[in-house]
Design an enzyme around this catalytic site. Sequence first.
Site, PDB file in Angstrom:
ATOM      1  N   GLU A  76       0.809  -1.201   0.000  1.00 36.95           N
ATOM      2  CA  GLU A  76       0.000   0.000   0.000  1.00 36.95           C
ATOM      3  C   GLU A  76       0.854   1.268   0.000  1.00 36.95           C
ATOM      4  OE1 GLU A  76      -3.324  -2.305   2.730  1.00 36.95           O
ATOM      5  OE2 GLU A  76      -2.771  -0.271   3.272  1.00 36.95           O
TER       6      GLU A  76
ATOM      7  N   ASN B   5      -3.053   3.270  16.363  1.00 35.68           N
ATOM      8  CA  ASN B   5      -4.189   2.942  15.502  1.00 35.68           C
ATOM      9  C   ASN B   5      -4.482   1.457  15.611  1.00 35.68           C
ATOM     10  OD1 ASN B   5      -4.593   5.563  14.283  1.00 35.68           O
ATOM     11  ND2 ASN B   5      -2.580   5.227  13.385  1.00 35.68           N
TER      12      ASN B   5
ATOM     13  N   CYS C 202       1.987  -3.493  15.451  1.00 36.14           N
ATOM     14  CA  CYS C 202       1.964  -3.107  14.036  1.00 36.14           C
ATOM     15  C   CYS C 202       1.273  -4.181  13.191  1.00 36.14           C
ATOM     16  CB  CYS C 202       3.398  -2.899  13.548  1.00 36.14           C
ATOM     17  SG  CYS C 202       3.517  -2.615  11.784  1.00 36.14           S
TER      18      CYS C 202
ATOM     19  N   CYS D 112       3.203   8.348   1.570  1.00 33.33           N
ATOM     20  CA  CYS D 112       3.767   7.369   2.494  1.00 33.33           C
ATOM     21  C   CYS D 112       3.902   6.065   1.709  1.00 33.33           C
ATOM     22  CB  CYS D 112       2.779   7.230   3.650  1.00 33.33           C
ATOM     23  SG  CYS D 112       3.201   5.953   4.817  1.00 33.33           S
TER      24      CYS D 112
ATOM     25  N   SER E 267      12.052   6.091   7.714  1.00 32.48           N
ATOM     26  CA  SER E 267      11.657   5.736   9.074  1.00 32.48           C
ATOM     27  C   SER E 267      12.164   4.324   9.351  1.00 32.48           C
ATOM     28  CB  SER E 267      10.133   5.771   9.189  1.00 32.48           C
ATOM     29  OG  SER E 267       9.725   5.328  10.462  1.00 32.48           O
TER      30      SER E 267
ATOM     31  N   CYS F  28       7.109  -5.888  15.282  1.00 36.49           N
ATOM     32  CA  CYS F  28       6.793  -4.995  16.398  1.00 36.49           C
ATOM     33  C   CYS F  28       5.383  -5.341  16.883  1.00 36.49           C
ATOM     34  CB  CYS F  28       6.878  -3.533  15.977  1.00 36.49           C
ATOM     35  SG  CYS F  28       8.545  -3.116  15.417  1.00 36.49           S
TER      36      CYS F  28
ATOM     37  N   CYS G  90       6.630  -7.480   6.878  1.00 36.81           N
ATOM     38  CA  CYS G  90       7.836  -7.039   7.591  1.00 36.81           C
ATOM     39  C   CYS G  90       8.240  -8.129   8.568  1.00 36.81           C
ATOM     40  CB  CYS G  90       7.577  -5.740   8.350  1.00 36.81           C
ATOM     41  SG  CYS G  90       9.052  -5.131   9.215  1.00 36.81           S
TER      42      CYS G  90
ATOM     43  N   CYS H  34      -1.252   5.190  10.111  1.00 36.67           N
ATOM     44  CA  CYS H  34       0.014   4.533  10.449  1.00 36.67           C
ATOM     45  C   CYS H  34      -0.220   3.190  11.097  1.00 36.67           C
ATOM     46  CB  CYS H  34       0.756   5.327  11.513  1.00 36.67           C
ATOM     47  SG  CYS H  34       1.611   6.707  10.902  1.00 36.67           S
TER      48      CYS H  34
ATOM     49  N   HIS I  49       9.551   4.483  20.552  1.00 35.43           N
ATOM     50  CA  HIS I  49       8.368   3.888  21.203  1.00 35.43           C
ATOM     51  C   HIS I  49       8.513   3.471  22.659  1.00 35.43           C
ATOM     52  CE1 HIS I  49       6.740   4.045  17.255  1.00 35.43           C
ATOM     53  NE2 HIS I  49       7.321   2.977  16.793  1.00 35.43           N
TER      54      HIS I  49
END
Length: 368
Positions: free
Chosen positions: A96, A300, A123, A109, A201, A120, A116, A343, A225
């Site tokens: 995306e 989120n 996420c 973005c 990032s 984390c 990934c 995010c 974080h």
Amino acid sequence: MTGDTDKLNLLGMAQRELEAFFADLGEKPYRTRQLLQWMYQRGVNDFDAMTDLSKSLRAKLAERATVSLPRVHSEHKSSDGTVKWLFASGSGQRVEAVYIPEPARGTLCISSQVGCALDCAFCATGAQGFNRNLTAAEIIGQVWHANTVLPRRPNGESAVTNVVFMGMGEPLANYRQVVPVLELLISDYAYGLSRRRVTISTSGIVPHVEKLGDECNVSLAVSLHAPNDELRNRIVPINKLHPIGELLDACWRYAAKHANRFVTFEYVMLRNVNDSLAHADELADLLDGNPAKVNLIPFNPFPGTEFKRSGVETIRYFQNRLRDRGIVATTRRTRGEDIDAACGQLAGKVSDRVRRRLGEKNIGVATG
Ligand code: SAH
Ligand code: SF4
């Protein structure tokens, strides 16, 4: 006849490599610059339309090369103007990209991997596991697509004025494909964005932070974080390989390589996990006196997560505590929630996951 699949895709190719390709064709280096301008500034992928290249060169290019763009699977528009695209990346996998229009800028973005591996805890992309690295063509193709389908901005600029690598994936775990993309984003012959407007990032692949500082010093955002190793080990597992002290040292060295540079620290606000005033104080102690800014991200949620977003008041107190301690701190406004474009909500579709665990050699070692 040669099929397109046998041809070289010039999209995403580093300028040096393109120059070598043109030299092989017996062409001068300035031809490369013309081609880059056609591709990235005018969005032309048909060699025949590149009218200031000689007919014979256009024919040679058409015979040996293509400019193949990633295939768009779908487009989603949010009520707040945010646009999300899903790109097909083979065998049902999707990634995306999200466009966030604001009065002063248009930020895209982008994703750098299908899924990934870094896992984390908070996420959605991490929860899917890892499938593969995107190619440079697939990464820069996201920018090409947004600039092609979106209207220019009121001042005549292209739609995309800023690019952030905050979509799916860990960009520094796909270093070899990401660096040529960064070069094209800042090259005057391609997108010509200033380094301040291109942000990597990372959750903290320290050796590549160092390397990036030397090779292509764009803006750096670090997903911190948590203000101590004990908590960060739990929510950002790469911390077990590269703990906070090592990461921050690399950040300060990165910042020192260019005058007036600072590093942005992203800090996702998780209710009753990392959001107390004691955490804010600990964070301020870590960053105090260094070229740092903090960007608080309200968490989120996504299906299946155990975490909750901190309350609005809690986030405000946390931010104010940082400011009282002299740290520049902002809170990110969440955009595109109605289309799951905020995010950490980017999930695309990863079906063939290749589970990779921390500590295995292949985490983040796709170096150049
Ligand atoms: N892999 C890179 C870039 C992609 S994630 C990184 O981790 O930095 C972009 C940002 O979104 C990171 O700061 C990440 O920690 C944050 N993020 C991930 N999941 C989130 C969620 N559910 N809510 C809010 N932010 C999230
Ligand atoms: Fe990967 Fe970034 Fe998500 Fe962590 S936050 S799992 S590094 S995409």
